[in-house]
Design a protein around this motif. Sequence first.
Motif, PDB file in Angstrom:
ATOM      1  N   SER A 158      -6.913 -10.232   6.348  1.00  0.00           N
ATOM      2  CA  SER A 158      -7.533 -10.097   5.034  1.00  0.00           C
ATOM      3  C   SER A 158      -6.743  -9.187   4.106  1.00  0.00           C
ATOM      4  N   PHE A 159      -5.756  -8.483   4.632  1.00  0.00           N
ATOM      5  CA  PHE A 159      -4.998  -7.544   3.815  1.00  0.00           C
ATOM      6  C   PHE A 159      -3.950  -8.288   3.005  1.00  0.00           C
ATOM      7  N   SER A 160      -3.885  -7.979   1.719  1.00  0.00           N
ATOM      8  CA  SER A 160      -2.912  -8.609   0.816  1.00  0.00           C
ATOM      9  C   SER A 160      -1.963  -7.534   0.295  1.00  0.00           C
ATOM     10  N   PRO A 161      -0.812  -7.348   0.916  1.00  0.00           N
ATOM     11  CA  PRO A 161       0.095  -6.278   0.494  1.00  0.00           C
ATOM     12  C   PRO A 161       0.603  -6.427  -0.921  1.00  0.00           C
ATOM     13  N   GLU A 162       0.616  -7.662  -1.436  1.00  0.00           N
ATOM     14  CA  GLU A 162       1.117  -7.857  -2.795  1.00  0.00           C
ATOM     15  C   GLU A 162       0.210  -7.202  -3.836  1.00  0.00           C
ATOM     16  N   ASP A 163      -0.999  -6.807  -3.442  1.00  0.00           N
ATOM     17  CA  ASP A 163      -1.916  -6.150  -4.370  1.00  0.00           C
ATOM     18  C   ASP A 163      -1.619  -4.658  -4.531  1.00  0.00           C
ATOM     19  N   TYR A 164      -0.645  -4.142  -3.784  1.00  0.00           N
ATOM     20  CA  TYR A 164      -0.368  -2.713  -3.804  1.00  0.00           C
ATOM     21  C   TYR A 164       1.111  -2.482  -4.092  1.00  0.00           C
ATOM     22  N   SER A 165       1.419  -1.320  -4.599  1.00  0.00           N
ATOM     23  CA  SER A 165       2.798  -1.011  -4.964  1.00  0.00           C
ATOM     24  C   SER A 165       3.634  -0.773  -3.707  1.00  0.00           C
ATOM     25  N   PRO A 166       4.932  -1.081  -3.757  1.00  0.00           N
ATOM     26  CA  PRO A 166       5.812  -0.851  -2.601  1.00  0.00           C
ATOM     27  C   PRO A 166       5.824   0.613  -2.165  1.00  0.00           C
ATOM     28  N   ASP A 167       5.737   1.538  -3.115  1.00  0.00           N
ATOM     29  CA  ASP A 167       5.735   2.962  -2.769  1.00  0.00           C
ATOM     30  C   ASP A 167       4.509   3.316  -1.927  1.00  0.00           C
ATOM     31  N   ALA A 168       3.377   2.700  -2.257  1.00  0.00           N
ATOM     32  CA  ALA A 168       2.154   2.986  -1.510  1.00  0.00           C
ATOM     33  C   ALA A 168       2.218   2.415  -0.099  1.00  0.00           C
ATOM     34  N   LEU A 169       2.981   1.323   0.058  1.00  0.00           N
ATOM     35  CA  LEU A 169       3.063   0.665   1.363  1.00  0.00           C
ATOM     36  C   LEU A 169       4.139   1.248   2.272  1.00  0.00           C
ATOM     37  N   ALA A 170       4.979   2.123   1.736  1.00  0.00           N
ATOM     38  CA  ALA A 170       6.120   2.618   2.495  1.00  0.00           C
ATOM     39  C   ALA A 170       5.708   3.406   3.737  1.00  0.00           C
ATOM     40  N   ARG A 171       4.529   3.992   3.731  1.00  0.00           N
ATOM     41  CA  ARG A 171       4.069   4.811   4.856  1.00  0.00           C
ATOM     42  C   ARG A 171       3.026   4.088   5.712  1.00  0.00           C
ATOM     43  N   LEU A 172       2.881   2.805   5.505  1.00  0.00           N
ATOM     44  CA  LEU A 172       1.857   2.045   6.220  1.00  0.00           C
ATOM     45  C   LEU A 172       2.484   1.025   7.164  1.00  0.00           C
ATOM     46  N   LEU A 173       2.042   1.055   8.419  1.00  0.00           N
ATOM     47  CA  LEU A 173       2.424   0.025   9.391  1.00  0.00           C
ATOM     48  C   LEU A 173       1.311  -1.024   9.403  1.00  0.00           C
ATOM     49  N   TRP A 174       1.650  -2.245   9.037  1.00  0.00           N
ATOM     50  CA  TRP A 174       0.658  -3.332   8.971  1.00  0.00           C
ATOM     51  C   TRP A 174       0.837  -4.214  10.198  1.00  0.00           C
ATOM     52  N   VAL A 175      -0.199  -4.305  11.000  1.00  0.00           N
ATOM     53  CA  VAL A 175      -0.177  -5.132  12.205  1.00  0.00           C
ATOM     54  C   VAL A 175      -1.119  -6.313  11.986  1.00  0.00           C
ATOM     55  N   PHE A 176      -0.544  -7.489  11.858  1.00  0.00           N
ATOM     56  CA  PHE A 176      -1.341  -8.695  11.636  1.00  0.00           C
ATOM     57  C   PHE A 176      -1.724  -9.319  12.976  1.00  0.00           C
ATOM     58  N   CYS A 177      -3.012  -9.524  13.184  1.00  0.00           N
ATOM     59  CA  CYS A 177      -3.519 -10.110  14.429  1.00  0.00           C
ATOM     60  C   CYS A 177      -4.312 -11.375  14.114  1.00  0.00           C
ATOM     61  N   ARG A 178      -4.247 -12.323  15.036  1.00  0.00           N
ATOM     62  CA  ARG A 178      -4.930 -13.593  14.828  1.00  0.00           C
ATOM     63  C   ARG A 178      -6.311 -13.650  15.486  1.00  0.00           C
ATOM     64  N   GLU A 179      -6.594 -12.735  16.376  1.00  0.00           N
ATOM     65  CA  GLU A 179      -7.910 -12.734  17.023  1.00  0.00           C
ATOM     66  C   GLU A 179      -8.236 -11.346  17.527  1.00  0.00           C
ATOM     67  N   ALA A 180      -9.505 -11.154  17.941  1.00  0.00           N
ATOM     68  CA  ALA A 180     -10.006  -9.831  18.284  1.00  0.00           C
ATOM     69  C   ALA A 180      -9.248  -9.199  19.437  1.00  0.00           C
ATOM     70  N   GLY A 181      -8.884  -9.995  20.435  1.00  0.00           N
ATOM     71  CA  GLY A 181      -8.184  -9.458  21.587  1.00  0.00           C
ATOM     72  C   GLY A 181      -6.867  -8.803  21.215  1.00  0.00           C
ATOM     73  N   GLN A 182      -6.104  -9.438  20.331  1.00  0.00           N
ATOM     74  CA  GLN A 182      -4.845  -8.867  19.876  1.00  0.00           C
ATOM     75  C   GLN A 182      -5.076  -7.566  19.115  1.00  0.00           C
ATOM     76  N   ALA A 183      -6.122  -7.545  18.306  1.00  0.00           N
ATOM     77  CA  ALA A 183      -6.427  -6.348  17.524  1.00  0.00           C
ATOM     78  C   ALA A 183      -6.780  -5.169  18.430  1.00  0.00           C
ATOM     79  N   ILE A 184      -7.561  -5.418  19.461  1.00  0.00           N
ATOM     80  CA  ILE A 184      -7.960  -4.356  20.387  1.00  0.00           C
ATOM     81  C   ILE A 184      -6.745  -3.816  21.133  1.00  0.00           C
ATOM     82  N   LYS A 185      -5.880  -4.702  21.606  1.00  0.00           N
ATOM     83  CA  LYS A 185      -4.676  -4.262  22.321  1.00  0.00           C
ATOM     84  C   LYS A 185      -3.761  -3.463  21.405  1.00  0.00           C
TER      85      LYS A 185
END
Length: 232
Positions: A99-126
Amino acid sequence: MINVVDFPVPAAAPVGVKGARLVGLRSLLAEKFPAVETKESGVLPTGHAAFDGPEGGLRRGRLTEITGSLGAGPLFLELLLTILAREKCFAALIDGGHSFSPEDYSPDALARLLWVFCREAGQAIKSADLLLRDGNLALVVLDLQWLAPRDLQRIPASTWHRFQRVVEKTDAVFAVISPRPMIEGAAVRIAVRNQWDLRAMRCCRSKLMSELEVQIFSRTTQAPPVWSRRSA
């Protein structure tokens, strides 16, 4: 995990032998899994009065559940990026529902964020398990708000207790965004609701943040929680 079968003790072995083997097993476990003292708890201010509430911020070393309004997730994530810019720290967003849309935020704001995209709950928990044990992140956010209810129901309750045991050894903030209350052992629960209509699509995020109604329940707070609406 060490399998105790690797250290057999004959039934007829003398008591001294059994004790020595037990001491050896304990020493091996202590070497491979050293104990870590629980760090003193503190808070990380968000800068927004509604989310900071009576404690002054999000608790470090504790699990916080943010639940309720679907609009709360994106707004909290923007608040997260503001924290990163102010504190000069790093954070991870585990996106369980894409659900996260990085294009909605400035590159400077995203520089300190690690975005982990998961396709299902099991991946997110791990992913959450791995990042919490890493210990190098000031904030870890697990966003489960857009996952199907049946997927969330498959997550064992013991998972959250285990996460709490892991995060309390650190000074990190661990926040889980969920569509409904589901973490019984959460140290703090922040319930969010709004009364937006289609006109809200034309409003800036700062205005929408000020209109959120927030209810904070803390396990250390004796007074009953109340709904509040506060400006940033």
